[in-house]
Design a protein around this motif. Structure first.
Motif, PDB file in Angstrom:
ATOM      1  N   ASN A  24       0.683  -1.105  -0.040  1.00 32.85           N
ATOM      2  CA  ASN A  24       0.063  -0.149  -0.112  1.00 32.85           C
ATOM      3  C   ASN A  24       0.981   1.374  -0.124  1.00 32.85           C
ATOM      4  O   ASN A  24       1.207   1.590   0.935  1.00 32.85           O
ATOM      5  N   LYS A  25       1.228   1.784  -1.186  1.00 37.12           N
ATOM      6  CA  LYS A  25       2.096   2.798  -1.252  1.00 37.12           C
ATOM      7  C   LYS A  25       1.557   4.127  -0.725  1.00 37.12           C
ATOM      8  O   LYS A  25       2.348   4.927  -0.011  1.00 37.12           O
ATOM      9  N   GLU A  26       0.502   4.522  -0.451  1.00 38.23           N
ATOM     10  CA  GLU A  26      -0.080   5.556  -0.076  1.00 38.23           C
ATOM     11  C   GLU A  26       0.129   5.512   1.506  1.00 38.23           C
ATOM     12  O   GLU A  26       0.281   6.829   2.082  1.00 38.23           O
ATOM     13  N   ARG A  27      -0.267   4.413   2.154  1.00 35.76           N
ATOM     14  CA  ARG A  27      -0.222   4.492   3.566  1.00 35.76           C
ATOM     15  C   ARG A  27       1.357   3.920   4.088  1.00 35.76           C
ATOM     16  O   ARG A  27       1.622   3.839   5.270  1.00 35.76           O
ATOM     17  N   SER A  34      -4.203 -12.661   5.000  1.00 35.54           N
ATOM     18  CA  SER A  34      -4.477 -13.866   5.836  1.00 35.54           C
ATOM     19  C   SER A  34      -4.137 -13.744   7.379  1.00 35.54           C
ATOM     20  O   SER A  34      -5.024 -13.759   8.354  1.00 35.54           O
ATOM     21  N   ALA A  35      -3.206 -12.888   7.732  1.00 34.75           N
ATOM     22  CA  ALA A  35      -2.953 -12.402   9.043  1.00 34.75           C
ATOM     23  C   ALA A  35      -3.712 -11.130   9.548  1.00 34.75           C
ATOM     24  O   ALA A  35      -3.608 -10.902  10.714  1.00 34.75           O
ATOM     25  N   ARG A  36      -4.301 -10.703   8.687  1.00 36.16           N
ATOM     26  CA  ARG A  36      -5.108  -9.310   8.867  1.00 36.16           C
ATOM     27  C   ARG A  36      -4.360  -8.230   9.567  1.00 36.16           C
ATOM     28  O   ARG A  36      -4.525  -7.609  10.496  1.00 36.16           O
ATOM     29  N   LEU A  37      -2.884  -8.021   8.989  1.00 35.57           N
ATOM     30  CA  LEU A  37      -1.852  -7.109   9.702  1.00 35.57           C
ATOM     31  C   LEU A  37      -1.411  -6.188   8.665  1.00 35.57           C
ATOM     32  O   LEU A  37      -1.439  -6.719   7.475  1.00 35.57           O
ATOM     33  N   ALA A  38      -1.153  -5.016   9.070  1.00 35.38           N
ATOM     34  CA  ALA A  38      -0.341  -3.994   8.184  1.00 35.38           C
ATOM     35  C   ALA A  38       1.128  -3.838   8.672  1.00 35.38           C
ATOM     36  O   ALA A  38       1.162  -3.296   9.808  1.00 35.38           O
ATOM     37  N   GLU A  55      -3.424  -3.846  13.452  1.00 30.87           N
ATOM     38  CA  GLU A  55      -4.511  -4.856  13.167  1.00 30.87           C
ATOM     39  C   GLU A  55      -5.264  -4.175  12.131  1.00 30.87           C
ATOM     40  O   GLU A  55      -5.709  -3.109  12.313  1.00 30.87           O
ATOM     41  N   LEU A  56      -5.718  -5.179  10.855  1.00 30.12           N
ATOM     42  CA  LEU A  56      -6.643  -4.304   9.865  1.00 30.12           C
ATOM     43  C   LEU A  56      -8.022  -4.376  10.516  1.00 30.12           C
ATOM     44  O   LEU A  56      -8.202  -5.203  11.170  1.00 30.12           O
ATOM     45  N   GLU A  57      -8.787  -3.231  10.108  1.00 28.98           N
ATOM     46  CA  GLU A  57     -10.090  -3.198  10.621  1.00 28.98           C
ATOM     47  C   GLU A  57     -11.029  -4.092   9.707  1.00 28.98           C
ATOM     48  O   GLU A  57     -10.403  -4.502   8.596  1.00 28.98           O
ATOM     49  N   ALA A  58     -12.088  -4.667  10.338  1.00 28.56           N
ATOM     50  CA  ALA A  58     -12.998  -5.525   9.452  1.00 28.56           C
ATOM     51  C   ALA A  58     -13.240  -5.248   8.185  1.00 28.56           C
ATOM     52  O   ALA A  58     -13.223  -5.734   7.050  1.00 28.56           O
ATOM     53  N   ASP A  59     -13.780  -3.887   7.905  1.00 26.75           N
ATOM     54  CA  ASP A  59     -14.148  -3.329   6.839  1.00 26.75           C
ATOM     55  C   ASP A  59     -12.964  -2.428   5.907  1.00 26.75           C
ATOM     56  O   ASP A  59     -13.588  -1.845   5.095  1.00 26.75           O
ATOM     57  N   GLU A  60     -11.858  -2.616   6.240  1.00 26.13           N
ATOM     58  CA  GLU A  60     -10.700  -1.803   5.435  1.00 26.13           C
ATOM     59  C   GLU A  60     -10.489  -2.521   4.339  1.00 26.13           C
ATOM     60  O   GLU A  60     -10.594  -3.679   4.383  1.00 26.13           O
ATOM     61  N   LYS A  61     -10.159  -1.531   3.378  1.00 28.64           N
ATOM     62  CA  LYS A  61      -9.829  -1.726   2.207  1.00 28.64           C
ATOM     63  C   LYS A  61      -8.439  -1.624   1.879  1.00 28.64           C
ATOM     64  O   LYS A  61      -7.679  -0.881   2.508  1.00 28.64           O
ATOM     65  N   TYR A  62      -7.746  -2.508   1.168  1.00 27.77           N
ATOM     66  CA  TYR A  62      -6.401  -2.413   0.854  1.00 27.77           C
ATOM     67  C   TYR A  62      -6.143  -2.406  -0.597  1.00 27.77           C
ATOM     68  O   TYR A  62      -5.930  -2.825  -1.478  1.00 27.77           O
TER      69      TYR A  62
END
Length: 62
Positions: A24-27, A34-38, A55-62
């Motif tokens: 994710n270049k922007e962030r 699969s791990a729901r991590l950034a 941790e990624l939010e449930a509704d977060e787009k990547y």
């Protein structure tokens, strides 16, 4: 903001489950769906530590 080397992106995997990562270049993060991590990228260096990842939010787009 530093750019990450594209060749590095080809070989990096999630340290928890060895799956591919999404850049994710922007962030400035590497996303493990699969791990729901950034994992953050600081000064062009990926920080591949679980305790540094968010941790990624449930509704977060990547």
């Amino acid at each position: 903001m530093s750019e990450i080397d594209p060749k590095l992106l080809e070989v990096l995997v999630c340290p928890l489950n060895r799956t591919r990562l999404i850049y994710n270049k922007e962030r400035q993060e590497l996303i493990s769906k699969s791990a729901r991590l950034a994992y953050p990228i600081r000064d062009g260096v990926p920080i591949m530590l679980e305790n540094e990842a968010r941790e990624l939010e449930a509704d977060e787009k990547y």
